[in-house]
Each structure stands twice: as structure tokens, then as C-alpha cells.
Write a protein that holds these residues in place. Structure first.
Motif, mmCIF file in Angstrom:
data_model
loop_
_atom_site.group_PDB
_atom_site.id
_atom_site.type_symbol
_atom_site.label_atom_id
_atom_site.label_comp_id
_atom_site.label_asym_id
_atom_site.label_seq_id
_atom_site.Cartn_x
_atom_site.Cartn_y
_atom_site.Cartn_z
ATOM 1 N N ILE A 251 6.724 19.430 -2.019
ATOM 2 C CA ILE A 251 6.520 20.448 -0.989
ATOM 3 C C ILE A 251 7.430 20.221 0.215
ATOM 4 N N PHE A 252 8.136 21.291 0.587
ATOM 5 C CA PHE A 252 9.038 21.295 1.745
ATOM 6 C C PHE A 252 10.248 20.373 1.572
ATOM 7 N N LEU A 253 10.632 20.098 0.340
ATOM 8 C CA LEU A 253 11.838 19.329 0.079
ATOM 9 C C LEU A 253 13.046 20.222 0.311
ATOM 10 N N ILE A 254 13.979 19.789 1.145
ATOM 11 C CA ILE A 254 15.157 20.595 1.438
ATOM 12 C C ILE A 254 16.404 19.960 0.821
ATOM 13 N N GLN A 255 17.433 20.767 0.675
ATOM 14 C CA GLN A 255 18.645 20.327 -0.008
ATOM 15 C C GLN A 255 19.282 19.116 0.666
ATOM 16 N N SER A 256 19.292 19.083 1.989
ATOM 17 C CA SER A 256 19.950 17.975 2.678
ATOM 18 C C SER A 256 19.252 16.646 2.415
ATOM 19 N N GLN A 257 17.952 16.668 2.131
ATOM 20 C CA GLN A 257 17.253 15.426 1.791
ATOM 21 C C GLN A 257 17.763 14.886 0.454
ATOM 22 N N LEU A 258 17.948 15.791 -0.502
ATOM 23 C CA LEU A 258 18.487 15.375 -1.795
ATOM 24 C C LEU A 258 19.921 14.870 -1.641
ATOM 25 N N ASP A 259 20.712 15.592 -0.849
ATOM 26 C CA ASP A 259 22.115 15.214 -0.652
ATOM 27 C C ASP A 259 22.255 13.822 -0.052
ATOM 28 N N ALA A 260 21.260 13.418 0.742
ATOM 29 C CA ALA A 260 21.326 12.124 1.417
ATOM 30 C C ALA A 260 20.831 10.977 0.543
ATOM 31 N N ALA A 261 20.190 11.302 -0.576
ATOM 32 C CA ALA A 261 19.619 10.276 -1.449
ATOM 33 C C ALA A 261 20.519 9.994 -2.650
ATOM 34 N N LYS A 262 20.113 9.021 -3.446
ATOM 35 C CA LYS A 262 20.813 8.693 -4.691
ATOM 36 C C LYS A 262 19.965 9.183 -5.863
ATOM 37 N N GLY A 263 20.620 9.758 -6.853
ATOM 38 C CA GLY A 263 19.885 10.227 -8.013
ATOM 39 C C GLY A 263 20.748 10.188 -9.246
ATOM 40 N N ASP A 264 20.213 10.668 -10.344
ATOM 41 C CA ASP A 264 20.987 10.729 -11.583
ATOM 42 C C ASP A 264 20.496 11.886 -12.437
ATOM 43 N N ALA A 265 20.988 11.956 -13.669
ATOM 44 C CA ALA A 265 20.615 13.046 -14.558
ATOM 45 C C ALA A 265 19.125 13.039 -14.862
ATOM 46 N N GLY A 266 18.473 11.896 -14.676
ATOM 47 C CA GLY A 266 17.052 11.793 -14.958
ATOM 48 C C GLY A 266 16.169 12.184 -13.798
ATOM 49 N N THR A 267 16.756 12.498 -12.653
ATOM 50 C CA THR A 267 15.978 12.919 -11.487
ATOM 51 C C THR A 267 15.582 14.382 -11.659
ATOM 52 N N ALA A 268 14.296 14.652 -11.666
ATOM 53 C CA ALA A 268 13.812 16.021 -11.868
ATOM 54 C C ALA A 268 13.554 16.699 -10.525
ATOM 55 N N VAL A 269 14.166 17.859 -10.331
ATOM 56 C CA VAL A 269 13.971 18.637 -9.098
ATOM 57 C C VAL A 269 13.656 20.081 -9.457
ATOM 58 N N SER A 270 13.096 20.801 -8.526
ATOM 59 C CA SER A 270 12.761 22.206 -8.757
ATOM 60 C C SER A 270 14.033 23.042 -8.912
ATOM 61 N N PRO A 271 13.969 24.127 -9.687
ATOM 62 C CA PRO A 271 15.144 24.973 -9.928
ATOM 63 C C PRO A 271 15.759 25.580 -8.671
ATOM 64 N N SER A 272 14.975 25.695 -7.602
ATOM 65 C CA SER A 272 15.491 26.304 -6.372
ATOM 66 C C SER A 272 16.459 25.384 -5.634
ATOM 67 N N LEU A 273 16.511 24.112 -6.036
ATOM 68 C CA LEU A 273 17.394 23.154 -5.388
ATOM 69 C C LEU A 273 18.586 22.826 -6.285
ATOM 70 N N THR A 274 19.669 22.368 -5.678
ATOM 71 C CA THR A 274 20.884 22.052 -6.417
ATOM 72 C C THR A 274 21.055 20.551 -6.553
ATOM 73 N N ARG A 275 21.344 20.106 -7.764
ATOM 74 C CA ARG A 275 21.569 18.680 -7.990
ATOM 75 C C ARG A 275 22.879 18.281 -7.305
ATOM 76 N N PRO A 276 22.857 17.332 -6.372
ATOM 77 C CA PRO A 276 24.069 16.934 -5.644
ATOM 78 C C PRO A 276 25.194 16.499 -6.580
ATOM 79 N N GLY A 277 26.410 16.900 -6.253
ATOM 80 C CA GLY A 277 27.566 16.574 -7.086
ATOM 81 C C GLY A 277 27.803 15.082 -7.200
ATOM 82 N N GLN A 278 27.501 14.307 -6.149
ATOM 83 C CA GLN A 278 27.765 12.871 -6.177
ATOM 84 C C GLN A 278 26.794 12.101 -7.067
ATOM 85 N N TRP A 279 25.709 12.759 -7.553
ATOM 86 C CA TRP A 279 24.782 12.095 -8.447
ATOM 87 C C TRP A 279 25.428 11.872 -9.819
#
Length: 279
Positions: A251-279
Motif C-alpha cells: 500500500i502506497f508504494l511509489i516508483q521512487s522507492q523501488l528505484d532507490a532499492a535493490k531487486g531482481d527478477a524474483g522481486t514481485a511488484v504490482s503491475p502499476s509499477l515499473t521494474r527498475p532498469g538497474q535491477w
């Protein structure tokens, strides 16, 4: 609230979200001038508020936009004005440029900060209106959204006189209520509001429905953690390891929070958000 009115409010929130995305081509580089930043892991240099970044070109474009991370400007890559930049430049100041006009520039920079806050609140209100479990508050949320949207159309003088802190408190109370309703069915909800979880070992943690509002999760190990339906509004996720974590429906997760974190192909996010390119 009548069924038709609720549907209209939801449609308004979804449609309005399109205007809450930054359009740098319609802005005058306000995010590169108005805010101050200090030399750190996020910025390679220090810059006072109101002074243009040395990489800002005369056409209001960033000269190192494609190399920001490599040049030490990670903070720029995770900044989001929620569309406030183009609103201030094209609407509030009707295309006037801050260059060469000191009085206009100072006022524009101050208004930009207020507009960004208003646009961020609009995004959260729009998000809250998509939560079916918060239906009981949809009427109040719609009123708050409409009122906030009207505020964005005021003149610079009116915006500068706005009691932003009071307005934010009123909206936050509604957002908290919506969050509580949305997370009500999750058992054993943990409360980490404002908690210092910097570098915390939360690998594989069950954080379903948890309140992480304003929590400091900088560098936290959240690998494989279950964050479904967790309230992460204002949570600092810089450098947090989200590899393999499940943030579906957070709830209330915004794109910039994802962009600031580390993730990978196994990180599941809602379709409304974009998987950061650096992941």
C-alpha cells in the motif's frame, strides 16, 4: 455513497494519475535548481537551494542524464516530482522562465516545493481510492482529492500562503484510515511505524499487512520477505535488498522507492509499477 458516485471517484483517481507523472520536456529543470543537496552517496557534489546544478544545460536538460548513476548522482535517478514541474512551469507561471528573472525564479522555486507536496498527496489519494476494502472512506477521499486538485490551480501568492502542514495532516488521517481498513483482514500485523530498521536483517520476514509508515529501511536485508499489503508510505528503502521479496499489493508504494532499492527478477511488484532498469 451511491454506487455510481463511487465508480466515478475511482475513474477520476485512475484518470488523474496520468497527470501525476513527470514530463521533463514540459518543465524548466526545476528539480535541478530548486532543491539543495549535499555531497554524499546520493550526490557527487553539494548544491545550495536555488542554484542550478552545473550539469543543467541552457535548454533545461541534464547533460549527464544517461550517466547519472555512474557520475555519482543516484539521488537524481530516484527523484519524482509527480508532475509538479510541468504544472508550475506551464500552468502556474504560464511558461515564464526562471532564468534572468530573480523575483520570478525565487517564487517559482518556493511554489514548486508546495506543488510537489500537493501532487504527491493527489497520488496517494488516488491510490487509496483503488482500495476496495476502504470503500467506506471513498466519499471523504474523493472530496479530499477534489479539494487538493483545486489547490493546485491557485496563483503563486495563494499557494505560498497555504497552510500545507495542516492540509497534509488532514489528508494523512484519511490515508491512514484507508490503510487500516485495507489491512484489517491480515492477522498479526506488525507495527514498525517510524522504526529505525537501518541495515536490519529481515530476510524472509513475514511483513504482510505491516505498518512500515515512515520506517528507515536503508540497507535493510529484505530478501525473500513477504510485504504483501504492507503500508510503506514514506518508508526509506534506499539500498534495501528486495531480491526475491513480494511487494504485490504493497500500500502506497511509489516508483521512487523501488528505484532507490535493490531487486531482481524474483522481486514481485504490482503491475502499476515499473521494474527498475538497474535491477
Amino acid at each position: 455513497m451511491p454506487r455510481g458516485a463511487n465508480a466515478a471517484a475511482t475513474a477520476m483517481s485512475l484518470g488523474g494519475r496520468l497527470t501525476l507523472r513527470a514530463d521533463c520536456h514540459s518543465c524548466l529543470g526545476l528539480c535541478c535548481v530548486a532543491p539543495a543537496f549535499s555531497a554524499s552517496a546520493d550526490f557527487a557534489i553539494s548544491k545550495p537551494a536555488g542554484q542550478a546544478c552545473p550539469h543543467l544545460q541552457t535548454d533545461s536538460r541534464c547533460g549527464i542524464h544517461t550517466r547519472l548513476r555512474q557520475q555519482g548522482f543516484v539521488g537524481c535517478t530516484v527523484y519524482d516530482c509527480f508532475g509538479a514541474g510541468q504544472k508550475v512551469c506551464q500552468s502556474t507561471f504560464a511558461g515564464a522562465h526562471w532564468r534572468g528573472a530573480p523575483r520570478t525564479a525565487q517564487q517559482m522555486f518556493e511554489v514548486f516545493a508546495i506543488m510537489r507536496d500537493l501532487h504527491e498527496l493527489l497520488w496517494y489519494l488516488s491510490e487509496a481510492l483503488t482500495l476496495p476494502a476502504a470503500r467506506a472512506l471513498h466519499g471523504e477521499l474523493s472530496v479530499a482529492l477534489e479539494r487538493t486538485e483545486r489547490l493546485t490551480d491557485h496563483t503563486p501568492d495563494v499557494l505560498l500562503a497555504l497552510d500545507m502542514a495542516a492540509h497534509r495532516r488532514q489528508v494523512n488521517d484519511l490515508l491512514l484510515g484507508a490503510s487500516e481498513l485495507a489491512r484489517a483482514r491480515v492477522r498479526h500485523r506488525q507495527d514498525h511505524r517510524g522504526a529505525d530498521l537501518i541495515g536490519a536483517d529481515l530476510k524472509g520476514a513475514d511483513l504482510r499487512g505491516a505498518s512500515l509508515r515512515g520506517a528507515y529501511l536503508i540497507g535493510a536485508d529484505l530478501r525473500g520477505a513477504d510485504l504483501r499489503m504492507a503500508d510503506v508510505i514514506g518508508a526509506d528503502l534506499r539500498g534495501a535488498d528486495l531480491r526475491g521479496a513480494d511487494l504485490t499489493g504493497a500500500i502506497f508504494l511509489i516508483q521512487s522507492q523501488l528505484d532507490a532499492a535493490k531487486g531482481d527478477a524474483g522481486t514481485a511488484v504490482s503491475p502499476s509499477l515499473t521494474r527498475p532498469g538497474q535491477w
